[in-house]
Design an enzyme around this catalytic site. Structure first.
Site, mmCIF file in Angstrom:
data_model
loop_
_atom_site.group_PDB
_atom_site.id
_atom_site.type_symbol
_atom_site.label_atom_id
_atom_site.label_comp_id
_atom_site.label_asym_id
_atom_site.label_seq_id
_atom_site.Cartn_x
_atom_site.Cartn_y
_atom_site.Cartn_z
ATOM 1 N N GLY A 76 0.839 -1.198 0.000
ATOM 2 C CA GLY A 76 0.000 0.000 0.000
ATOM 3 C C GLY A 76 0.865 1.235 0.000
ATOM 4 N N GLY B 177 1.408 5.128 2.067
ATOM 5 C CA GLY B 177 1.065 6.041 3.145
ATOM 6 C C GLY B 177 1.007 7.450 2.631
ATOM 7 C CG PHE C 191 5.442 11.555 3.075
ATOM 8 C CD1 PHE C 191 6.715 11.270 3.497
ATOM 9 C CD2 PHE C 191 4.545 12.086 3.980
ATOM 10 C CE1 PHE C 191 7.104 11.497 4.806
ATOM 11 C CE2 PHE C 191 4.932 12.322 5.297
ATOM 12 C CZ PHE C 191 6.208 12.026 5.703
ATOM 13 C CE LYS D 3 4.826 6.098 5.469
ATOM 14 N NZ LYS D 3 3.976 6.853 6.408
ATOM 15 C CG ASP E 111 -4.703 11.713 6.163
ATOM 16 O OD1 ASP E 111 -5.795 12.040 5.643
ATOM 17 O OD2 ASP E 111 -3.810 11.131 5.523
ATOM 18 C CG ASP F 162 -7.248 6.428 30.247
ATOM 19 O OD1 ASP F 162 -7.103 5.192 30.333
ATOM 20 O OD2 ASP F 162 -7.166 7.184 31.233
#
Length: 537
Positions: A104, A106, A108, A126, A215, A420
């Site tokens: 895939g 991300g 950038f 990545k 995002d 949390d």
């Protein structure tokens, strides 16, 4: 809901097959359109019916909280060089085998599957090309955030490799695909509630630490596996940052726009006021995701050929379009969607508050009972261990495959009342009382079992996982990989000086005690055999 997801994916696949949609690069200032050709079709009906107007909130919201740091606990803190090393003297191919093919993309960078040579564990890699100072700033921010975030629904970063102008980020592998892909396989009302609750939990955790994602969208939520009950993970923190830092950088001017246009909140696009926005832009994006899960269509993207200006106007109007799937959805799901997408941020639910919505609470209450006596026995044994052993177990827990720690994370979530990312002593006490063996336990009993001076007031997700993972045992390859991480001086052993660099929140006496416990041969160094004996004891 399952049919809606399948229809959406089929529709999207036909569009990709017939004509590849235009792809646009992300920019730091303003994102124009979708970055990944994400273009559902929307009926041309502009107004929301009267009966589905936003319900009245029982009480007003407080303004966005200022940047807050959680109170300290007694958990072991490890140096970054151990928990997530930045390797500059070796290449990624020395440690990992690339499996080929692109997994895939991300914000950038491209992502592919790699296998660690030593342990055989599969990871995601990545690759990010650093072409400017802006790129470097964004990557540095993403790495630093992922190092600090410790939540079961946030992707875990393992290590980084620097190779010239490229950076390789090694993280846990999520094999279940994107949120929509997984939802198409086994979507349902319960699956939607489970996924949204987990995304909200991760988001509330970030907001509690002053971090804003900016995002959130279906492509940045992945299923850990293809199993029907798989956890979801929030990924791609390339545009995330500390909210306070963003506001300071703006210096009273409009804050920078960042993200994917169709998931931006109205306040990020408005020309009115000072141009500032808060953490609730993430909540708006989650509302868009929930609407998409319910209907199979995006609320503000009418289809191909729509200009960015048209999309922006639809978002500014903040009117959810009518849809038969939305009208047929459970009332709780519709109500939560509208509360998440209130145009006014002060009326919009915060992430932590949204977790208390009855629709999500009903889903959580319907889950299986996952707590038993062994959970608390494991915590007691873990807290009685030396700091060095707890530190090693913490690293092993962070690096463990998701399938191995899945049940442990479910147990943590069952205890984490506030969702949390931390367990308080009250959380543990309430959890113990659910078990027949601890039904009459008191706070004084808990203080004896888990002394405050050893345990502190809270325990993190990784510490909890480490405590219970210790019961499963570890293979030689896992221990060797951990040993090499602790050997920060590359001496083939762990010296007292090296240990002093590793344990961040331990005093000299505590470090010396931990070292002596592991140095069985009393030769001034901990070798691999002694390291294994310490962990397996």
């Amino acid at each position: 809901m399952e049919d809606a997801a399948k229809q959406f994916l089929a529709h999207h696949a036909r569009k990709v097959g017939s004509s590849q949609p235009e792809r646009r690069e992300k920019k730091v200032e303003e994102i124009q359109g979708y970055s990944q050709g994400y273009q559902p079709q929307l009926p041309q009906q502009p107004q929301l019916p009267q009966q589905t107007q936003l319900p009245q909130r029982p009480q007003p919201f407080a303004p966005d909280a200022a940047f807050a740091r959680p109170s300290r606990s007694k958990g072991v803190e490890l140096a970054s060089a151990v928990m997530c090393p930045m390797r500059q003297g070796s290449t990624v191919s020395e440690e990992y085998v690339f499996e080929g093919g692109k997994l895939g993309e991300g914000s950038f960078g491209q992502v592919c599957v790699v296998t660690q040579k030593l342990t055989g564990q599969k990871r995601a890699c990545k690759r990010v090309a650093i072409q400017s100072e802006t790129d470097r700033r964004l990557v540095d921010t993403e790495v630093q955030l992922l190092k600090r975030l410790d939540h079961g629904n946030i992707m875990r970063l393992s290590e980084c490799f620097v190779d010239g102008t490229c950076l390789f980020l090694i993280s846990e592998l999520c094999e279940g695909g994107t949120l929509l892909q997984g939802f198409a396989r086994h979507g349902s009302e319960r699956a939607a509630a489970v996924a949204i609750r987990q995304v909200l939990s991760a988001t509330a955790y970030c907001h509690g630490r002053g971090v804003i994602h900016r995002d959130l969208k279906p492509d940045n939520v992945l299923y850990a596996s293809k199993a029907p009950n798989s956890a979801v993970k929030v990924i791609d923190f390339g545009l995330a940052d500390f909210l306070q830092r963003l506001r300071t950088a703006a210096g009273g001017q409009p804050m920078e726009r960042a993200g994917t246009l169709a998931f931006m909140a109205p306040e990020m696009l408005t020309a009115v006021g000072d141009g500032s926005y808060g953490e609730k832009v993430d909540v708006w994006a989650i509302g868009c995701i929930l609407y998409l899960l319910i209907t199979g269509q995006h609320p503000f993207w009418p289809g191909r050929g729509t200009s960015d200006q048209q999309v922006m106007q639809l978002i500014r109007n903040a009117q959810l379009p009518p849809h038969r799937n939305f009208a047929a959805a459970p009332p709780g799901a519709r109500e939560l969607t509208m509360h998440l997408m209130a145009k006014d941020p002060l009326r919009r639910l915060g992430a932590a508050e949204a977790l208390r919505h009855p629709w999500l609470q009903a889903e959580q209450a319907s889950g299986e009972q996952v707590l038993d006596k062994t959970v608390f026995d494991g915590l007691c044994k873990y807290q009685a261990s030396s700091k060095l052993k707890r530190a090693v177990l913490k690293l092993l827990a962070k690096e463990a495959d998701e399938e191995r720690v899945k049940k442990l994370r479910e147990q943590f979530a069952a205890l984490d009342a506030k969702q949390d990312g931390y367990l308080t002593r009250d959380d543990l006490l309430n959890g113990m009382r659910q078990c027949p063996e601890f039904g009459a336990v008191t706070s004084l009993d808990l203080a004896r079992l888990l002394p405050l001076e050893l345990f502190g007031e809270r325990i993190s997700c990784t510490d909890f996982t480490a405590a219970l993972l210790a019961r499963q045992g570890f293979g030689k390859a896992e221990l060797l990989a951990a040993f090499r991480r602790f050997d920060v001086r590359r001496e083939g052993k762990i010296s007292l000086a090296a240990l002093s660099e590793i344990l961040k929140n331990a005093g000299p006496a505590s470090k010396l005690e931990a070292f002596r416990e592991a140095d069985i041969g009393q030769d001034g160094a901990i070798d691999f055999d002694e390291f294994c004996a310490l962990i397996n004891a």
